[in-house]
Design an enzyme around this catalytic site. Structure first.
Site, PDB file in Angstrom:
ATOM      1  CG  ASP A 139      17.284  10.648  16.200  1.00 28.77           C
ATOM      2  OD1 ASP A 139      17.812  10.573  17.329  1.00 28.77           O
ATOM      3  OD2 ASP A 139      16.194  11.235  16.002  1.00 28.77           O
ATOM      4  CD  GLU A 200      10.662  17.975  21.117  1.00 32.60           C
ATOM      5  OE1 GLU A 200      11.072  16.806  21.131  1.00 32.60           O
ATOM      6  OE2 GLU A 200      10.349  18.569  20.065  1.00 32.60           O
ATOM      7  CG  ASP A 278      13.869  19.668  15.666  1.00 31.45           C
ATOM      8  OD1 ASP A 278      14.491  18.619  15.473  1.00 31.45           O
ATOM      9  OD2 ASP A 278      12.899  19.742  16.457  1.00 31.45           O
TER      10      ASP A 278
END
Ligand SMILES: [Zn+2]
Length: 350
Positions: A139, A200, A278
């Site tokens: 990521d 988000e 998450d």
């Protein structure tokens, strides 16, 4: 004294977690064991517990970064990986697709292959004890720009077959998606899967870019898509799954209260919705808690929750045969659980 009777707990219907960051799974007890070592970064707060309460999204990002500064090398990552495997096993998770940002640690001189070897070894050890399969998605940290993604692509090239995909997270408003377009294209040409955090903190524009510019196969969060009917139609048409993380949204103040959470609107718009944890330790949650949140905080019915559980399996990047097997096992064990409950109810009334 006679030993306590061993209770045979029935197997749980399998679940799949597809949005969880390894660095956000460091529990407070684990952090405490890593905290009191010589040479701790002097800029860290004196109380590790303070890293688990966030007043804003930027404060959460700061806490996330501070936790990573306590992780010193491959041995620490192996411990954290083992902790995560055990926690997922307890929750009936059969497979997890886990975000990891090696660039954070490589900046401090920790070699990527040493980290990956330690983490994979921990997964193998836990697998032999009934733990889940685990696949890594590297990521990128958006606010650090494209260089981090280049590093992640180099990492993936050095470990063929050991990295599932690449993603992008962090501050959505910092660097435009266009700067990562070529990296996502290169990832695809290398056979890697692609995902992106979007919608988000930023609005629908960010989701449009993740889809049209980056070509992301899944959207991390994506909850603000509900502000744009055209975008909802596109998500529905392309069957793009959203990785929704309700407690995360509440803890980072993306939504002010449970009533404001748009998950029910996304479902009724026909968008594919999955639910995930998450950063479970940093948000004081777990995948199991998230499914309870759906029922008891967000007002979804049993059938809707079951559908979301199955969607997590379907939206994963697992091979089709594994998904079919997990879905079969899910149906069988759910059915068994339902019959068990009905029997118990019947006995109550006798
Ligand atoms: Zn995330």
């Amino acid at each position: 004294m006679a030993p306590a009777p061993v209770r045979n707990t029935p197997p749980l219907p399998p679940r799949v977690e597809i949005h969880v960051h390894l660095e956000g799974t460091v529990t407070l007890p684990r952090l405490r064991t890593l905290w009191d070592r010589p040479g701790r970064d002097a800029s860290l707060p004196s109380d590790p517990a303070s890293l688990y309460r966030h007043r804003s999204f930027s404060e959460f990002l700061q806490h996330f970064a501070q936790v990573t500064r306590i992780i010193r090398g491959p041995e620490d990552l192996a411990l954290i990986t083992s902790d995560l495997c055990r926690s997922l096993k307890r929750q009936g998770v059969a497979a997890a697709e886990v975000f990891f940002s090696p660039v954070i640690f490589m900046r401090r001189g920790i070699p990527f292959m040493e980290m990956l070897d330690a983490m994979d070894e921990a997964v193998l050890w836990e697998r032999a004890r009934g733990g889940p399969t685990m696949a890594w998605i590297l990521d990128g940290v958006r606010q650090w720009g494209p260089r981090g993604l280049e590093t992640h692509l180099e990492c993936a090239a050095r470990a063929p077959g050991r990295i599932l995909g690449i993603g992008i997270g962090g501050d959505e408003r910092s660097v435009p998606a266009s700067q990562f377009k070529s990296h996502f294209a290169q990832a695809r040409s290398m056979g890697l899967r692609t995902v992106a955090h979007a919608g988000e903190f930023d609005g629908p524009r960010s989701v449009w870019e993740a889809l049209e510019v980056l070509g992301a196969e899944r959207i991390g969060h994506g909850i603000r898509s509900c502000e744009d009917p055209e975008l909802l139609a596109l998500l529905r048409r392309r069957k793009v799954p959203l990785e929704v993380c309700p407690t995360s949204n509440l803890r980072t103040r993306v939504v002010a209260c449970w009533n404001d959470h748009p998950i029910a609107r996304l479902i009724s718009a026909g968008v594919r919705v999955t639910v995930n944890s998450d950063d479970p330790a940093l948000f004081r949650t777990s995948l199991s808690t998230e499914f309870r949140v759906l029922r008891y905080r967000l007002g979804l019915g049993t059938a809707q929750v079951r559908k979301i559980e199955r969607e997590g399996i379907r939206a994963s990047f697992l091979p089709a045969a594994v998904k079919r097997e997990l879905l079969r096992s899910f149906r069988r064990l759910r059915e068994k659980g339902r019959r068990g409950k009905e029997r118990a109810k019947g006995q109550e009334w006798r």
